[in-house]
Design an enzyme around this catalytic site. Structure first.
Site, PDB file in Angstrom:
ATOM      1  N   ILE A   9       9.497  72.253  35.011  1.00 54.04           N
ATOM      2  CA  ILE A   9       8.767  71.948  36.251  1.00 54.04           C
ATOM      3  C   ILE A   9       9.208  72.840  37.413  1.00 54.04           C
ATOM      4  O   ILE A   9       8.423  73.082  38.335  1.00 54.04           O
ATOM      5  CB  ILE A   9       8.926  70.445  36.591  1.00 54.04           C
ATOM      6  CG1 ILE A   9       7.836  69.990  37.577  1.00 54.04           C
ATOM      7  CG2 ILE A   9      10.319  70.125  37.121  1.00 54.04           C
ATOM      8  CD1 ILE A   9       7.740  68.483  37.734  1.00 54.04           C
ATOM      9  N   ASP A  32      16.540  66.370  37.603  1.00 53.29           N
ATOM     10  CA  ASP A  32      17.142  66.358  38.946  1.00 53.29           C
ATOM     11  C   ASP A  32      18.124  67.537  39.084  1.00 53.29           C
ATOM     12  O   ASP A  32      18.082  68.295  40.072  1.00 53.29           O
ATOM     13  CB  ASP A  32      17.866  65.008  39.117  1.00 53.29           C
ATOM     14  CG  ASP A  32      18.342  64.749  40.528  1.00 53.29           C
ATOM     15  OD1 ASP A  32      17.881  65.426  41.461  1.00 53.29           O
ATOM     16  OD2 ASP A  32      19.183  63.842  40.686  1.00 53.29           O
ATOM     17  N   SER A 115      11.860  58.481  34.588  1.00 49.93           N
ATOM     18  CA  SER A 115      12.606  57.400  33.906  1.00 49.93           C
ATOM     19  C   SER A 115      12.737  57.561  32.394  1.00 49.93           C
ATOM     20  O   SER A 115      13.390  56.724  31.753  1.00 49.93           O
ATOM     21  CB  SER A 115      12.010  56.002  34.190  1.00 49.93           C
ATOM     22  OG  SER A 115      12.342  55.565  35.488  1.00 49.93           O
ATOM     23  N   THR A 116      12.137  58.605  31.796  1.00 50.04           N
ATOM     24  CA  THR A 116      12.142  58.676  30.322  1.00 50.04           C
ATOM     25  C   THR A 116      13.334  59.434  29.748  1.00 50.04           C
ATOM     26  O   THR A 116      13.420  59.617  28.537  1.00 50.04           O
ATOM     27  CB  THR A 116      10.852  59.320  29.783  1.00 50.04           C
ATOM     28  OG1 THR A 116      10.804  60.687  30.230  1.00 50.04           O
ATOM     29  CG2 THR A 116       9.621  58.580  30.254  1.00 50.04           C
ATOM     30  N   VAL A 118      17.633  59.824  30.877  1.00 51.48           N
ATOM     31  CA  VAL A 118      18.800  58.918  30.860  1.00 51.48           C
ATOM     32  C   VAL A 118      18.457  57.500  31.298  1.00 51.48           C
ATOM     33  O   VAL A 118      19.162  56.565  30.918  1.00 51.48           O
ATOM     34  CB  VAL A 118      19.982  59.436  31.725  1.00 51.48           C
ATOM     35  CG1 VAL A 118      20.694  60.578  31.038  1.00 51.48           C
ATOM     36  CG2 VAL A 118      19.552  59.821  33.111  1.00 51.48           C
TER      37      VAL A 118
HETATM   38  P1  ADP Z   1      15.476  59.814  34.520  1.00 54.06           P
HETATM   39  O1  ADP Z   1      16.870  59.629  35.081  1.00 54.06           O
HETATM   40  O2  ADP Z   1      14.391  59.398  35.506  1.00 54.06           O
HETATM   41  O3  ADP Z   1      15.315  59.238  33.165  1.00 54.06           O
HETATM   42  P2  ADP Z   1      15.762  62.540  33.420  1.00 54.06           P
HETATM   43  O4  ADP Z   1      15.880  63.801  34.194  1.00 54.06           O
HETATM   44  O5  ADP Z   1      16.938  62.126  32.592  1.00 54.06           O
HETATM   45  O6  ADP Z   1      15.319  61.415  34.472  1.00 54.06           O
HETATM   46  O7  ADP Z   1      14.490  62.643  32.473  1.00 54.06           O
HETATM   47  C1  ADP Z   1      13.173  62.543  32.900  1.00 54.06           C
HETATM   48  C2  ADP Z   1      12.295  63.454  32.060  1.00 54.06           C
HETATM   49  O8  ADP Z   1      12.409  64.790  32.557  1.00 54.06           O
HETATM   50  C3  ADP Z   1      12.654  63.521  30.575  1.00 54.06           C
HETATM   51  O9  ADP Z   1      11.476  63.297  29.814  1.00 54.06           O
HETATM   52  C4  ADP Z   1      13.165  64.942  30.388  1.00 54.06           C
HETATM   53  O10 ADP Z   1      12.814  65.451  29.115  1.00 54.06           O
HETATM   54  C5  ADP Z   1      12.413  65.681  31.465  1.00 54.06           C
HETATM   55  N1  ADP Z   1      12.992  66.959  31.940  1.00 54.06           N
HETATM   56  C6  ADP Z   1      14.285  67.361  31.940  1.00 54.06           C
HETATM   57  N2  ADP Z   1      14.395  68.582  32.491  1.00 54.06           N
HETATM   58  C7  ADP Z   1      13.139  68.969  32.859  1.00 54.06           C
HETATM   59  C8  ADP Z   1      12.575  70.131  33.467  1.00 54.06           C
HETATM   60  N3  ADP Z   1      13.339  71.169  33.844  1.00 54.06           N
HETATM   61  N4  ADP Z   1      11.224  70.172  33.688  1.00 54.06           N
HETATM   62  C9  ADP Z   1      10.444  69.130  33.339  1.00 54.06           C
HETATM   63  N5  ADP Z   1      10.910  68.008  32.760  1.00 54.06           N
HETATM   64  C10 ADP Z   1      12.234  67.927  32.516  1.00 54.06           C
END
Ligand code: ADP
Length: 167
Positions: A9, A32, A115-116, A118
């Site tokens: 993203i 994040d 949220s999907t 951690v």
């Molecule tokens: P949360 O704490 O809300 O669960 P995470 O970052 O652990 O957030 O995961 C949320 C989603 O973001 C997951 O499906 C993960 O695969 C996805 N994700 C992780 N890195 C990226 C990225 N660089 N771009 C897009 N999606 C990502």
């Protein structure tokens, strides 16, 4: 039309990308961490002035070093057993991001699957919530992009969106 995009993203040149942040808004793991690394340390400095964010709420920051002009951070619910208001909180997160985006004149916006990671929300159920809220708002935006990190997640989103369109 909602677009489903597989990839990172942080690379997208849109008006706003959405961050699945934590309450502090000061950085963490997953998407994040990727957003904070790509935006640069100014994001953390800016977010220190925002005073945090409750689950389901949204806050806006500049994009700093990102190709995106803004970052809208939200905090999704941690999944426990589905009986602790998780669906409503996840819906609020998407809805409050989109409302804040409209207030700021944002026309193109890209979301991760909030949220999907951690936070452990089951992916299929989360996709239904995410795409359901996006559909409510799609007429008010030029582009709404659902970004999936893996090919498997993008497949799930495509199938879920097709299911919603049939309903
Ligand atoms: P949360 O704490 O809300 O669960 P995470 O970052 O652990 O957030 O995961 C949320 C989603 O973001 C997951 O499906 C993960 O695969 C996805 N994700 C992780 N890195 C990226 C990225 N660089 N771009 C897009 N999606 C990502």
């Amino acid at each position: 039309m909602i677009e489903i995009h597989q990839g990172d993203i942080t690379t997208l040149p849109v008006d706003a990308i959405v961050n699945a942040a934590n309450h502090s808004l000061l950085g963490g793991g997953g998407v994040d961490g990727a957003i904070h690394r790509a935006a640069g340390p100014q994001l953390r400095e800016f977010n220190q002035t925002l005073g945090g964010c409750m689950t389901g709420e949204a806050r806006i920051s500049p994009g700093f070093n990102l190709p995106a002009r803004h970052i809208i951070s939200t905090v999704g619910p941690v999944w426990r057993d589905g009986m602790q208001g998780e669906p409503r909180l996840l819906e609020n997160a998407y809805r409050n991001v989109l409302e804040l985006a409209l207030q700021h004149g944002i026309c193109s916006i890209a979301f991760p699957a909030i949220s999907t990671g951690v936070y452990g929300y089951p992916k299929q159920a989360a996709a239904r919530v995410a795409l359901g809220v996006m559909r409510e708002y799609e007429a008010r935006f030029e582009r709404i992009i659902a970004v999936c990190h893996s090919a498997e997640d993008a497949d799930l989103y495509r199938r879920t969106l097709a299911g919603l369109l049939e309903e």
